[in-house]
Design a protein around this motif. Structure first.
Motif, PDB file in Angstrom:
ATOM      1  N   HIS A  60      -8.504   9.755   7.525  1.00  0.00           N
ATOM      2  CA  HIS A  60      -9.527   9.628   6.362  1.00  0.00           C
ATOM      3  C   HIS A  60     -10.582  10.266   6.483  1.00  0.00           C
ATOM      4  O   HIS A  60     -10.898  10.658   7.755  1.00  0.00           O
ATOM      5  CB  HIS A  60      -9.875   7.998   6.142  1.00  0.00           C
ATOM      6  CG  HIS A  60      -8.690   7.145   5.945  1.00  0.00           C
ATOM      7  ND1 HIS A  60      -9.040   5.756   5.617  1.00  0.00           N
ATOM      8  CD2 HIS A  60      -7.365   7.459   5.898  1.00  0.00           C
ATOM      9  CE1 HIS A  60      -7.663   5.119   5.372  1.00  0.00           C
ATOM     10  NE2 HIS A  60      -6.725   6.095   5.538  1.00  0.00           N
ATOM     11  N   GLU A  64       0.792  -1.285   0.057  1.00  0.00           N
ATOM     12  CA  GLU A  64      -0.003  -0.054   0.125  1.00  0.00           C
ATOM     13  C   GLU A  64       0.861   1.210  -0.210  1.00  0.00           C
ATOM     14  O   GLU A  64       1.815   1.129   0.546  1.00  0.00           O
ATOM     15  CB  GLU A  64      -0.915  -0.082   1.420  1.00  0.00           C
ATOM     16  CG  GLU A  64      -2.083   1.202   1.189  1.00  0.00           C
ATOM     17  CD  GLU A  64      -3.008   1.096   2.451  1.00  0.00           C
ATOM     18  OE1 GLU A  64      -3.295  -0.237   2.777  1.00  0.00           O
ATOM     19  OE2 GLU A  64      -3.657   2.103   2.512  1.00  0.00           O
ATOM     20  N   ASP A 106      -3.552   4.333  -2.208  1.00  0.00           N
ATOM     21  CA  ASP A 106      -4.529   4.955  -1.098  1.00  0.00           C
ATOM     22  C   ASP A 106      -4.878   6.377  -1.603  1.00  0.00           C
ATOM     23  O   ASP A 106      -3.556   6.912  -1.268  1.00  0.00           O
ATOM     24  CB  ASP A 106      -4.244   4.699   0.214  1.00  0.00           C
ATOM     25  CG  ASP A 106      -5.174   5.083   1.216  1.00  0.00           C
ATOM     26  OD1 ASP A 106      -5.668   6.261   1.126  1.00  0.00           O
ATOM     27  OD2 ASP A 106      -5.652   4.241   2.277  1.00  0.00           O
ATOM     28  N   ASN A 138     -10.467   7.330  -0.412  1.00  0.00           N
ATOM     29  CA  ASN A 138     -10.567   8.102   0.978  1.00  0.00           C
ATOM     30  C   ASN A 138     -10.383   9.546   0.784  1.00  0.00           C
ATOM     31  O   ASN A 138      -9.345   9.733  -0.042  1.00  0.00           O
ATOM     32  CB  ASN A 138      -9.600   7.360   1.878  1.00  0.00           C
ATOM     33  CG  ASN A 138      -9.632   5.961   2.214  1.00  0.00           C
ATOM     34  OD1 ASN A 138     -10.788   5.627   2.590  1.00  0.00           O
ATOM     35  ND2 ASN A 138      -8.639   5.399   2.179  1.00  0.00           N
ATOM     36  N   HIS A 179      -3.799   8.470   1.353  1.00  0.00           N
ATOM     37  CA  HIS A 179      -2.212   8.476   1.642  1.00  0.00           C
ATOM     38  C   HIS A 179      -1.368   9.139   0.728  1.00  0.00           C
ATOM     39  O   HIS A 179      -0.460   9.699   1.152  1.00  0.00           O
ATOM     40  CB  HIS A 179      -1.698   6.781   1.816  1.00  0.00           C
ATOM     41  CG  HIS A 179      -2.476   6.243   2.889  1.00  0.00           C
ATOM     42  ND1 HIS A 179      -2.502   4.621   3.107  1.00  0.00           N
ATOM     43  CD2 HIS A 179      -3.394   6.806   3.725  1.00  0.00           C
ATOM     44  CE1 HIS A 179      -3.193   4.437   4.153  1.00  0.00           C
ATOM     45  NE2 HIS A 179      -3.753   5.467   4.573  1.00  0.00           N
ATOM     46  N   HIS A 237      -7.872   2.253  -2.877  1.00  0.00           N
ATOM     47  CA  HIS A 237      -8.570   2.709  -1.586  1.00  0.00           C
ATOM     48  C   HIS A 237      -8.897   4.145  -1.627  1.00  0.00           C
ATOM     49  O   HIS A 237      -8.084   5.173  -1.887  1.00  0.00           O
ATOM     50  CB  HIS A 237      -7.571   2.679  -0.381  1.00  0.00           C
ATOM     51  CG  HIS A 237      -7.028   1.128   0.334  1.00  0.00           C
ATOM     52  ND1 HIS A 237      -6.518   0.954   1.000  1.00  0.00           N
ATOM     53  CD2 HIS A 237      -7.803   0.124  -0.279  1.00  0.00           C
ATOM     54  CE1 HIS A 237      -6.183  -0.250   1.447  1.00  0.00           C
ATOM     55  NE2 HIS A 237      -6.930  -0.870   0.675  1.00  0.00           N
ATOM     56  N   GLU A 296     -12.671   3.272   2.683  1.00  0.00           N
ATOM     57  CA  GLU A 296     -12.325   3.207   4.013  1.00  0.00           C
ATOM     58  C   GLU A 296     -12.621   4.524   4.803  1.00  0.00           C
ATOM     59  O   GLU A 296     -11.800   5.067   5.500  1.00  0.00           O
ATOM     60  CB  GLU A 296     -10.706   2.771   4.189  1.00  0.00           C
ATOM     61  CG  GLU A 296     -10.045   1.596   3.477  1.00  0.00           C
ATOM     62  CD  GLU A 296      -8.687   1.717   3.533  1.00  0.00           C
ATOM     63  OE1 GLU A 296      -7.897   2.739   2.923  1.00  0.00           O
ATOM     64  OE2 GLU A 296      -8.286   0.750   3.814  1.00  0.00           O
TER      65      GLU A 296
HETATM   66 FE    FE Z   1      -5.822   2.355   2.706  1.00  0.00          FE
END
Ligand code: FE
Ligand code: FE
Ligand code: ZN
Length: 282
Positions: free
Chosen positions: A228, A144, A178, A215, A181, A213, A258
């Motif tokens: 998030h 990730e 993500d 978010n 992130h 992901h 998420e």
């Molecule tokens: Fe994640």
């Protein structure tokens, strides 16, 4: 173009088949779950009948691949030997258990090097992965992209590339991107998505990108915070997510929410994403 594979993180407490039912009840066509209690501990053995029921549901309902998530407590590059051995053993066990649900993904956080430096962290992660991965396994393991909080490894596409290059079995690894992130790490997925994807392609190769992901973020770009937010309520904003679900380089990937939501909230976000993909404006 077929339907987007969108879903969210679900609790595995009631078993595998139950997750499939819950996913369908909120309009999801993929989902994520923890392979064991996120606070560590022993993993429940998987009931093969339960797993087979889920596999049947996924097939008949046209689900995309699932994205199982390793517990956050695993750290392949801790300075403590027992923490490293636990992570190696637990990941190996998780992958063995996932053999009864072939063809899915398992993503994990590369780790935190805790003052050992990213060089040493990457070396430990590579050594661990070469022990954990087995040729011919039925699950693809994904690194990730991380926000770069504390001493997290994987804060840039370059660091992830160094992990892949440093593993003998690096060809078996993929990436889960993500959005919160990478935004917190400094990549502008809001105003410069195509450029971020070009950079990803240049550094890692887009064929390695296997899952997203989705978010929003509570913090500004480059903050290295990893908090998030629900889609459209954070600093990334709804129109960026509309661009993501419409993007020809991303729309085929399983997309996992998420966001801080209950099931009703997830159902709402899944519906919104599907309508944006159809051209509706957020
Ligand atoms: Fe994640
Ligand atoms: Fe994660
Ligand atoms: Zn996060």
């Amino acid at each position: 173009m077929h339907e987007l594979a969108i879903g969210c993180h679900l609790s595995a407490a009631k078993g595998y088949a139950a997750m499939g039912q819950t996913a369908s009840s909120i309009g999801a066509t993929t989902f994520a779950f923890f392979t064991r209690n996120p606070r560590g501990g022993n993993a429940k053995a998987i009931d093969p009948v339960d797993a087979a029921r889920l596999a049947e549901h996924l097939r008949t309902q046209g689900f995309g691949p699932l994205v199982a998530h390793a517990p956050y407590t695993y750290n392949l590059c801790s300075a403590k030997q027992d923490v490293v051995s636990f992570a190696r053993r637990a990941m190996r066990e998780d992958l063995e258990r996932l053999e009864c649900l072939p063809g899915n993904y398992y993503n994990f956080h590369p780790g935190s090097h805790v003052q050992q430096g990213s060089e040493r962290g990457i070396a430990l992660i590579c050594e661990g992965l070469d022990q954990i991965l087995e040729r011919g396994q039925a699950t693809v393991v994904l690194l990730e992209t991380m926000a770069g909080k504390g001493s997290e490894v994987g804060r840039s596409f370059e660091e992830l590339a160094r992990i892949i290059e440093g593993c003998d079995k690096g060809d078996m690894l993929g990436i889960c991107l993500d959005t919160c992130h990478v935004w917190d790490a400094g990549y502008d997925v809001r105003d410069d998505l195509e450029n971020v994807l070009d950079t990803f392609d240049h550094v890692l190769g887009l064929e390695r990108l296997k899952a997203l992901h989705l978010n929003d973020s509570k913090n500004p770009r480059g903050s290295h915070k990893d908090r998030h937010e629900c889609l459209g309520k954070g600093s990334i904003g709804a129109s960026a997510f509309a661009s993501i679900v419409r993007n020809r380089r991303l729309r085929e990937l399983p997309m996992i929410l998420e966001t801080p939501n209950d099931l009703k909230g997830y159902a709402h976000e899944i519906r919104a994403l599907r309508s944006w993909a159809q051209g509706e404006e957020p």
